[in-house]
Scaffold this active site. Structure first.
Site, PDB file in Angstrom:
ATOM      1  N   GLY A   1       0.821  -1.201   0.000  1.00  0.00           N
ATOM      2  CA  GLY A   1       0.000   0.000   0.000  1.00  0.00           C
ATOM      3  C   GLY A   1       0.852   1.246   0.000  1.00  0.00           C
ATOM      4  O   GLY A   1       2.082   1.183   0.116  1.00  0.00           O
ATOM      5  N   PRO A   2       0.227   2.407  -0.125  1.00  0.00           N
ATOM      6  CA  PRO A   2       0.977   3.667  -0.173  1.00  0.00           C
ATOM      7  C   PRO A   2       1.650   3.974   1.154  1.00  0.00           C
ATOM      8  O   PRO A   2       1.334   3.366   2.181  1.00  0.00           O
ATOM      9  CB  PRO A   2      -0.109   4.705  -0.513  1.00  0.00           C
ATOM     10  CG  PRO A   2      -1.393   4.074  -0.099  1.00  0.00           C
ATOM     11  CD  PRO A   2      -1.221   2.600  -0.284  1.00  0.00           C
TER      12      PRO A   2
ATOM     13  N   GLY B   1       2.645   5.562   4.710  1.00  0.00           N
ATOM     14  CA  GLY B   1       1.944   6.212   5.802  1.00  0.00           C
ATOM     15  C   GLY B   1       0.591   5.653   6.158  1.00  0.00           C
ATOM     16  O   GLY B   1      -0.152   6.277   6.911  1.00  0.00           O
TER      17      GLY B   1
ATOM     18  N   GLY C   1       0.137   2.639   7.692  1.00  0.00           N
ATOM     19  CA  GLY C   1       0.204   1.780   8.873  1.00  0.00           C
ATOM     20  C   GLY C   1       0.710   0.384   8.622  1.00  0.00           C
ATOM     21  O   GLY C   1       0.459  -0.516   9.427  1.00  0.00           O
ATOM     22  N   LYS C   2       1.442   0.168   7.535  1.00  0.00           N
ATOM     23  CA  LYS C   2       1.923  -1.185   7.222  1.00  0.00           C
ATOM     24  C   LYS C   2       2.948  -1.646   8.261  1.00  0.00           C
ATOM     25  O   LYS C   2       2.844  -2.757   8.800  1.00  0.00           O
ATOM     26  CB  LYS C   2       2.544  -1.202   5.818  1.00  0.00           C
ATOM     27  CG  LYS C   2       1.604  -0.778   4.707  1.00  0.00           C
ATOM     28  CD  LYS C   2       2.250  -0.905   3.340  1.00  0.00           C
ATOM     29  CE  LYS C   2       3.463  -0.021   3.181  1.00  0.00           C
ATOM     30  NZ  LYS C   2       3.148   1.422   3.277  1.00  0.00           N
TER      31      LYS C   2
ATOM     32  N   SER D   1      -7.291   3.562 -17.737  1.00  0.00           N
ATOM     33  CA  SER D   1      -8.614   3.810 -17.161  1.00  0.00           C
ATOM     34  C   SER D   1      -9.289   5.062 -17.698  1.00  0.00           C
ATOM     35  O   SER D   1     -10.459   5.300 -17.406  1.00  0.00           O
ATOM     36  CB  SER D   1      -8.503   3.902 -15.634  1.00  0.00           C
ATOM     37  OG  SER D   1      -7.672   4.978 -15.253  1.00  0.00           O
TER      38      SER D   1
ATOM     39  N   LYS E   1     -11.137   6.183  -6.435  1.00  0.00           N
ATOM     40  CA  LYS E   1     -11.689   7.076  -7.462  1.00  0.00           C
ATOM     41  C   LYS E   1     -13.075   7.590  -7.076  1.00  0.00           C
ATOM     42  O   LYS E   1     -13.381   8.781  -7.209  1.00  0.00           O
ATOM     43  CB  LYS E   1     -11.750   6.342  -8.798  1.00  0.00           C
ATOM     44  CG  LYS E   1     -10.395   6.014  -9.393  1.00  0.00           C
ATOM     45  CD  LYS E   1     -10.537   5.163 -10.658  1.00  0.00           C
ATOM     46  CE  LYS E   1      -9.173   4.828 -11.255  1.00  0.00           C
ATOM     47  NZ  LYS E   1      -9.284   3.951 -12.451  1.00  0.00           N
TER      48      LYS E   1
END
Length: 801
Positions: free
Chosen positions: A361-362, A364, A366-367, A684, A727
């Site tokens: 994931g991006p 920041g 919480g990974k 997309s 999105k």
């Protein structure tokens, strides 16, 4: 004093004295201590008559008041030679056995025993003189060897045995002096045949001799071991003295002894300990100033410090684990559910080789902190290994000891610092692993992350196997596509989505504000954040999927307030939409407003970035020319190809879409995507580009309250795309509630929180005809032509979820 049993007359009844833990034989002289009342009465009765008493052994020596059934019937008639009363109430008597006797019946049992006794006559000797002599000699030899082995028997017994020739008397004499078990002695006493009695005594002597020989061997072995240890001790002391003479002193010897003890007590496997002690032997033979001695000493320190067999015990409480995860992280339900499943299985089967989880994931979101929460929930040690920028394979697998400054790899270093063999190790930024001429560290990670192989992980520095199967590895990554396929195949991917603005609002109120207030030395009495102020801060000063920049901005506000409080400018500040610009300056990011009215050639598309979703306005303009297509806005190859596919679709369906026949001979088309400094790519925007081109070519305005996303084919089919959740939430933040998405993306709507899904009208499209039927504003003024739509929009596919 002695008595001849042939001339001594034995009465028909005698007082009986039960004795414990001893069998009295005829001709045996022994002192006895009498303490029980009934026994003392029996002694007194015997002394009052003819001093004769019948002695019989108890079957159970623990019985204080034995019954007739608990007393052997065969015993010895004895003469009381002397009696003395003791100060504690007991009586001491000296008795001599006279003859064997058998109890016929008990004539009295209270207050003392009295029995009718019959004398047991000795059976005449049946064996020949030679056979009896052989038995006697064997018995004497056994006695001599037993005495030689250290049995505490009087040596005078051998002289007495030399003066006796009767086999029965010899058997009784040996049995009475050997101190054998009561059961064995009673068996000897009850055997009336003299030869058989001596045979039985010989068997007992042989068994006793075998036991004593075994004891002697054990003592000899123990003495040999002690002698060897003492010899080694003296040699070591001499070695110390020699080293002192050479100037080396005792310090090295003490250091080696201490190191040896640490290695032995480290809990290493047998083959590893053998290698360590081998290297220690080399070190002891080296001069302390030798360069290699330092290398070997460092190696042995590493070996001694590693947690070879030390584990922290798992304390898995699922309810508590759920509380910890909810306390540390907001939302992230899918990741939390998978973690709870993992913990439940680990609780039921502790030795299970679990999966390697990878949180993608991006930044920041919480990974990394999820890994810390897992360690806290399991009660394990936690360690993080930063893999960003690691390009050398030796960083993972270690350097060989031949190199100067060699060290183990990051995995072994982590275990040494964690001090347990089963910590939770977070492999942070695993997608940032690089490779160069020194090797590919991602290839080394294949062995580390494979449960079937990591039980025998061999670090180049240690050069011995280390078991990593107890370690719980958790990886994190921002871009999963950058992870090599073989490495990705070994991990279970859990996607951690970015936070919505509503998520950020709640997390800021619950966690970030409290943390920054405490970190900056102010209190809640000095500052108050309103919801409007937090939303303004999120929209105008951060653009990210995570929370790091948001926390920095909250911290910046708190520092400004702290400064104002210290300078006594004010004691309280309310952070709202008005005060945020005063504290932080003008907003850094301006959010594009949605299109105010329907326009020709202007369409709102939806895009996904690592910072979340974006509403992307696409503009199309026509000019005189020859049908050429110009594309600007720093578009990537995939997006350019989507634009050409849209152009080809418009050409192919020119007539049915209502495009003028001479349009492509008279006009060029220019498509532009604003924010030209930002690279854009991906498929997309396919239906968005096609809608913009068809709107421009037909002069039909596009609805300003609608946004769309989806890939397009030359046949006009609408294909699925990713990032639907982000999105749609981006469109909703701009107030756009009508969204066209591919029919195949209906499954992705489950990821959108219900509170947002209820506000959006999802229009599911399978082809461009359905897109055009909904997207074009037929009521807009100035509409010159309308595209021909084959199908009405499928109302059944429009979800007001």
């Amino acid at each position: 004093m002695s008595f001849d049993d042939k001339v001594l007359e034995i009465p028909q009844t005698l007082p009986m004295l039960p004795v414990r833990d001893i069998v009295v034989f005829p001709y045996m002289i022994i002192p006895l201590f009498v303490g029980r009342d009934a026994s003392i009465r029996s002694v007194e009765e015997a002394l009052a008559k003819n001093r004769l008493i019948f002695l019989a052994s108890q079957k159970d020596i623990t019985e204080e008041n034995p019954s007739p059934d608990n007393i052997y019937t065969v015993g010895t008639v004895a003469m009381i030679m002397r009696m003395r009363k003791l100060s504690d109430g007991r009586v001491k008597i000296l008795i001599q056995g006279v003859a064997k006797g058998r109890v016929k019946n008990f004539t009295k049992t209270s207050p003392s025993f009295e029995v009718a006794v019959e004398k047991i006559e000795e059976t005449p000797v049946q064996k020949t003189v030679v056979e009896n002599e052989a038995l006697i000699r064997t018995a004497k030899e056994h006695i001599e060897r037993i005495i030689a082995l250290g049995r505490p028997l009087s040596p005078d017994i051998l002289l007495v045995l030399d003066d006796v020739s009767d086999p029965g008397r010899i058997a009784d004499l040996i049995a009475s002096n050997l101190g054998i078990k009561v059961q064995d002695a009673q068996k000897v006493l009850e055997t009336s045949d003299a030869t058989e009695r001596l045979k039985l005594v010989n068997e007992i002597l042989a068994a006793e001799l075998e036991v004593m020989q075994t004891q002697s061997k054990n003592r000899t072995g123990a003495k040999d071991d002690m002698s060897k240890s003492q010899r080694e001790y003296f040699l070591r002391e001499q070695m110390k003295a020699i080293k002192n003479e050479l100037g080396e002193g005792d310090s090295k010897s003490e250091e080696m002894d201490e190191l040896r003890e640490k290695l032995v007590n480290a809990g290493m496997p047998t083959h590893v300990e053998a290698e360590a002690l081998k290297q220690l032997g080399r070190l002891e033979r080296m001069h302390p100033d030798a360069s290699e001695a330092t290398m070997v000493r460092t190696y042995l320190d590493w070996m001694a410090d590693l947690p070879w067999s030390k584990k922290s015990e798992d304390h898995i409480d699922l309810k508590r684990s759920k509380e910890i995860l909810d306390e540390d992280h907001y939302e992230l339900e899918k990741a939390k559910d998978r973690i709870m499943e993992f913990l439940a299985v680990r609780k039921l089967k502790p030795n299970l080789k679990g999966p390697i989880l990878c949180f993608g994931g991006p930044p920041g979101v919480g990974k990394t902190s999820l890994g810390k929460s897992i360690a806290r929930a399991m009660g394990r040690e936690y360690f993080r290994i930063a893999l960003g920028g690691v390009k050398d394979e030796a960083e993972i697998r270690g350097h060989r000891r031949t190199y100067v400054g060699a060290m183990p790899g990051k995995i072994i270093q982590a275990l040494r610092q964690a001090k347990t063999s089963n910590p939770v190790i977070v492999l942070d930024e695993i997608d940032k692993l690089g490779s160069d001429f020194r090797g590919d560290p991602s290839a080394a990670m294949l062995e580390v992350l494979d449960p079937e192989q990591n039980a025998t992980f061999r670090d180049n520095y240690l050069n011995v196997d280390f078991d990593l199967s107890n370690v719980l590895f958790i990886a994190t990554a921002n871009v999963l596509e950058n992870i090599p396929p073989a490495l990705r195949d070994r991990m279970e991917i859990l996607n951690i989505p970015g936070y919505t603005e509503n998520d950020k609002l709640l997390i800021t109120k619950k966690h970030l504000i409290k943390r920054q207030i405490e970190a900056n030395g102010i209190t809640e009495e000095n500052i108050k954040f309103t919801d409007e102020g937090i939303k303004y801060l999120i929209a105008g000063y951060t653009r990210e999927a995570g929370l790091r920049n948001l926390e920095r901005e909250v911290g910046s506000v708190c520092r400004k307030v702290a400064k104002m409080v210290v300078m006594e400018e004010t004691n309280f500040v309310e952070v709202n939409a008005t005060t945020v610009p005063e504290l932080l300056g003008p907003p850094r990011f301006q959010r594009d407003d949605k299109i105010a009215d329907s326009q020709v050639g202007v369409v709102q598309g939806l895009a996904w970035t690592q910072a979340g979703g974006e509403v992307l306005t696409i503009e199309a303009l026509k000019m005189k020319g020859k049908g050429h297509l110009a594309l600007t806005g720093q578009l990537g190859d995939v997006m350019k190809e989507s634009a050409h596919a849209a152009m080809s679709y418009a050409r192919a369906h020119q007539e049915e879409l209502g495009i003028p026949e001479d349009f492509f001979e008279k006009y060029d088309v220019h498509v532009h995507l604003p924010a030209g400094a930002i690279p854009k790519d991906g498929p997309s925007a396919g239906i968005t580009l096609t809608t913009a081109l068809v709107s421009l070519m037909t002069g039909t305005p596009v609805r300003h309250d609608i946004a769309m996303t989806g890939e397009v084919t030359l046949q006009g089919r609408v294909l699925p795309v990713g990032g639907i959740r982000e999105k749609c939430l981006a469109a909703l933040n701009l107030g756009i509630t009508n969204i066209i998405i591919p029919m195949a993306c209906q499954k992705d709507l489950a990821d959108i929180p219900k509170v947002f899904k209820d506000k959006i009208n999802f229009i599911l499209a399978e082809n461009l005809d359905e897109v055009f039927a909904v997207a074009f504003d037929k009521s807009a003024k100035g509409q010159e032509k309308k595209p021909a739509a084959k199908k009405d929009p499928k109302k059944t596919k429009s979800l007001a979820a």
